[in-house]
Design a protein around this motif. Structure first.
Motif, PDB file in Angstrom:
ATOM      1  N   LYS A  14       0.854  -1.190   0.000  1.00 54.40           N
ATOM      2  CA  LYS A  14       0.000   0.000   0.000  1.00 54.40           C
ATOM      3  C   LYS A  14       0.888   1.237   0.000  1.00 54.40           C
ATOM      4  N   PRO A  15       0.591   2.205  -0.895  1.00 58.90           N
ATOM      5  CA  PRO A  15       1.407   3.414  -0.883  1.00 58.90           C
ATOM      6  C   PRO A  15       1.203   4.185   0.422  1.00 58.90           C
ATOM      7  N   ALA A  16       2.256   4.844   0.884  1.00 59.20           N
ATOM      8  CA  ALA A  16       2.176   5.564   2.145  1.00 59.20           C
ATOM      9  C   ALA A  16       1.124   6.672   2.053  1.00 59.20           C
ATOM     10  N   GLY A  17       0.379   6.827   3.124  1.00 59.22           N
ATOM     11  CA  GLY A  17      -0.606   7.896   3.165  1.00 59.22           C
ATOM     12  C   GLY A  17      -1.938   7.531   2.547  1.00 59.22           C
ATOM     13  N   SER A  18      -2.041   6.328   2.003  1.00 61.68           N
ATOM     14  CA  SER A  18      -3.309   5.929   1.403  1.00 61.68           C
ATOM     15  C   SER A  18      -4.090   5.068   2.393  1.00 61.68           C
ATOM     16  N   GLN A  19      -5.396   5.151   2.323  1.00 64.18           N
ATOM     17  CA  GLN A  19      -6.232   4.347   3.211  1.00 64.18           C
ATOM     18  C   GLN A  19      -6.718   3.075   2.520  1.00 64.18           C
ATOM     19  N   ALA A  20      -6.906   3.143   1.194  1.00 66.16           N
ATOM     20  CA  ALA A  20      -7.481   2.013   0.476  1.00 66.16           C
ATOM     21  C   ALA A  20      -6.496   0.857   0.435  1.00 66.16           C
ATOM     22  N   PRO A  21      -6.971  -0.381   0.715  1.00 69.78           N
ATOM     23  CA  PRO A  21      -6.073  -1.535   0.706  1.00 69.78           C
ATOM     24  C   PRO A  21      -5.760  -1.985  -0.716  1.00 69.78           C
ATOM     25  N   GLN A  22      -4.955  -1.237  -1.442  1.00 71.93           N
ATOM     26  CA  GLN A  22      -4.572  -1.611  -2.798  1.00 71.93           C
ATOM     27  C   GLN A  22      -3.238  -0.963  -3.151  1.00 71.93           C
ATOM     28  N   THR A  23      -2.631  -1.443  -4.248  1.00 70.21           N
ATOM     29  CA  THR A  23      -1.369  -0.854  -4.679  1.00 70.21           C
ATOM     30  C   THR A  23      -1.654   0.509  -5.307  1.00 70.21           C
ATOM     31  N   ARG A  24      -0.594   1.264  -5.571  1.00 69.94           N
ATOM     32  CA  ARG A  24      -0.807   2.524  -6.292  1.00 69.94           C
ATOM     33  C   ARG A  24      -1.281   2.208  -7.704  1.00 69.94           C
ATOM     34  N   ASN A  25      -1.903   3.184  -8.343  1.00 74.43           N
ATOM     35  CA  ASN A  25      -2.369   2.951  -9.702  1.00 74.43           C
ATOM     36  C   ASN A  25      -1.181   2.848 -10.657  1.00 74.43           C
TER      37      ASN A  25
END
Lengths: 379, 323
Positions: free
Chosen positions: A169-180
């Motif tokens: 998971k990218p730092a600072g993101s809440q969604a449980p997914q990789t960056r786009n």
């Protein structure tokens, strides 16, 4: 008549019986629609119109079908070898990890036509490796492949959740997914093919993986019916004893079949991940692996049948989404019921109607079911 | 003392979490001992949970709810029987089908009948099974050591919890001390021998599946009417498969099954309790690892690295009379 499964003409065996089984499954599903208080015939019309009425609908139908062709082939290859790979779901899920690694590493440097082959290799490799362990345990330690692959589905899900809420998971993101992914990992759309026929399409995710799926269907046909390996697999699936007697290595054949099955399952992940969402998210497989069981059974384990069955299920998915709009009482979960009914009637109960059909054929023309007229012999 | 209280609390939730596993596991025991693989435990629990909560909230009666849960669950077990006994279909395929039909129909019917996004209405008091407080539980609460054990661990559960644990010796008695049990085990090992003795293999297997349906029905009712005051979609969340794992772990024996379910329940309770807080020696363990542990343990066991799990010999094979 003590020969319950006597021969039927090929067209009845491969055409009539599947169609009857399918028909019964849909009739029962129709009763569920009635139970919910809607009109099943209107529901069927909305479903078909939603799937094939507009260009966008067709594109979506084929997009879903792509996914199901892969999972259906995956289940079928294992089934030809007498193995029930219920782990397609987990193998596809964990293959998302391989794709994520490739895409995250190369999407800024390489164009899509270089990332795509790399991702194919990564997904097939990871999928095959995830199938290798249950296959090895079945071949060498005798643990039941159905149970181990179910367990591996759950283990795969745990690993993916762990990675997607943590390291990937990218730092600072809440969604449980990789960056786009960037443009280098986005597959080109195929919508123009449908637009050639004059239909209009508003952003449908149909992409080049569809062609890959068709190629794979052809290759699976080649493998199963035109190669020595396929012959050995079918022999083992038909009678392990005979295979052993013929000197076919049990370990080798089980492991090979399962790894091919896992590789096909892994390829499924390419379609939603690189073709549509452009990231790896939690539960992106969402049951497609299990749909593969229904697709494989309905297609009678033949690639042509599987492609047709996959398109039918693609239609159910796309049409089902439209149906949920029109009839609020029916959500997309209706498809899960239909899927279950198809597995029940085309799989577990596949021989239910056979004796009746045989009797019918026998009464019209005894020769067609391989019976000579016995009347003259004073039976 | 705090540590002791914490341990009692973890053990208490261990019991609560292992009850549905235990009921489903014993359910699987009946069918697998009779030679019918049952992957559909999950689905039967789910329809049981839905039917139980729906009936309880419509008829305002917990008992009617339980009855309906059992009825519907048995009906699904009979579908499995019809496919795999009468029509000699593939038992695994049939089980998979039942799981999907259950998952889909509970959501569709739940939404159509109650319009709460696949939930059933929250159960009121009297519509669910309440905790039974044993005599003197309040009085001894403050007694050190024994007090919390008696008032928290032993007392204060619903009737279904006690029923689940009573089912363990009962199942043992049925399987190993009755004629029915002997025949049931025989039909799972060597159906031809049972047939030769003039006993109907099909009817025996159907009866085993009825037992399975009853127990999965109770397991489902426990989930929706005790643990959770109402049905939520997909509320079994893989418990049927864990029960299956526990069954293998227990090597198809009732008392072992109880310990296996308690172990898996304990792992679950521990992972909920810890939620990322570090353990004394091992350090921080990811929740996902704890959740995956029952499956990993089962794979290792199946591979024969900790004792060998040998399934009933005729399991998964439809019985065909020789002609």
């Amino acid at each position: 008549m003590s020969t319950p499964y006597a021969k039927l003409p090929a067209w009845a065996d491969y055409g009539l019986i599947p169609v009857i089984n399918l028909f019964v499954a849909f009739v029962v599903a129709g009763f569920v629609v009635l139970l919910v208080g809607e009109n099943p015939f209107r529901a069927a019309v909305i479903l078909v119109e939603g799937a094939f009425g507009k260009g966008t609908g067709i594109a979506f139908t084929l997009f879903y079908a792509t996914t199901f062709i892969f999972t259906g082939l995956s289940v079928a290859v294992a089934a030809h070898c007498g193995l029930f790979n219920i782990g397609t779901e987990g193998q596809a899920y964990i293959a998302g990890l391989g794709i994520a690694v490739v895409c995250l590493a190369f999407d800024s440097v390489l164009p899509w036509w270089l990332t795509f082959p790399l991702a194919i290799v990564a997904s097939t490799l990871v999928g095959a490796l995830w199938a290798l362990i249950p296959a090895y345990l079945q071949a060498k330690r005798g643990s039941h492949i159905v149970i181990t692959t179910i367990m591996f589905n759950f283990i795969a899900a745990s690993i993916m959740v762990f990675l997607l809420v943590g390291p990937l998971k990218p730092a600072g993101s809440q969604a449980p997914q990789t960056r786009n992914f960037l443009a280098g990992a986005e597959l080109p759309k195929l919508n123009w093919i449908i637009e050639l026929f004059g239909a209009k399409i508003h952003s449908a995710p149909l992409n080049v993986t569809f062609l890959l799926a068709l190629i794979m269907a052809f290759l699976v046909w080649l493998l199963i019916w035109r190669t020595r390996l396929g012959y050995e697999m079918r022999t083992y699936g038909h009678s392990p004893k005979a295979a052993r007697y013929a000197g076919i290595s049990e370990t080798r054949i089980i492991i090979t079949a399962m790894m091919i099955s896992g590789a096909l399952a892994g390829m499924m992940a390419l379609n939603p991940v690189m073709g549509d969402q452009h990231n790896v998210a939690i539960d992106f497989v969402s049951g497609a692996g299990f749909v593969g069981i229904a697709v494989a059974l309905m297609g009678r384990l033949h690639p042509v049948g599987i492609v047709l069955a996959a398109i039918l299920f693609g239609m159910l998915y796309q049409g089902g989404a439209e149906l949920a709009f029109e009839m609020p009482a029916i959500s997309r979960d209706m498809i899960v019921i239909i899927q279950g009914l198809v597995i029940l009637f085309a799989g577990a109960l596949e021989h239910m109607f056979r004796p009746y059909i045989q009797a019918l054929f026998a009464s019209f023309s005894p020769r067609s079911v391989g019976m000579e007229a016995v009347k003259g012999k004073g039976a | 003392m705090d540590v002791f209280i914490a341990i009692v609390q973890i053990l208490d939730s261990t019991i609560r979490l292992s009850v549905p596993l235990l009921l489903a596991c014993l359910a699987g025991l009946y069918s697998e001992r009779a030679g019918i693989f049952d992957i559909g435990l999950e689905g039967k629990m789910l329809v049981g949970a839905f039917a139980g909560a729906a009936a309880a909230s419509v008829f305002h009666s917990a008992l009617l709810g339980l009855g309906m849960a059992i009825l519907i669950s048995v009906a699904f077990a009979m579908i499995h029987g019809f496919a795999s006994i009468t029509h000699r279909g593939n038992q695994i395929v049939s089980g998979v089908a039942i799981n999907f039909i259950a998952a889909g129909s509970t959501i569709i019917l739940g939404q159509a009948w109650f319009q709460q996004g696949g939930r059933t209405p929250a159960l009121q008091p009297g519509e669910r099974f309440d905790a039974i407080v044993w005599p003197g539980a309040e009085a001894v609460r403050d007694v050190p050591i024994l007090g919390p054990i008696y008032s928290q661990l032993i007392s204060g559960h619903s009737i279904l919890v006690y029923l689940a644990f009573l089912m363990v010796p009962f199942t043992w008695w049925v399987l190993f001390r009755t004629r029915f049990g002997l025949r049931l085990r025989a039909v799972g090992e060597n159906p031809a021998a049972v047939d030769t003795a003039g006993i109907s293999v099909a009817w025996l297997r159907y009866r085993a599946l009825i037992c399975t349906g009853i127990l999965t029905g109770i397991a489902g009712a426990y989930l929706s009417m005790v643990q959770n005051g109402g049905f939520v979609k997909d509320m079994t969340a893989g418990k049927g498969y864990i029960a299956l794992a526990a069954l293998i772990f227990a090597k198809w024996k009732p008392v072992n099954a109880m310990f296996a379910c308690l172990l898996f329940g304990f792992l679950d309770a521990l992972s909920i309790r810890l939620q990322g807080s570090p353990l004394p020696i091992i350090g921080k363990v990811p929740v996902q690892f704890m959740q995956a542990l029952p499956y990993i343990l089962t794979v290792i066991l199946l591979a024969g690295f900790i004792g060998k799990a040998i399934p009933p010999r005729a399991g998964g094979v439809p019985y065909v009379k020789e002609r």
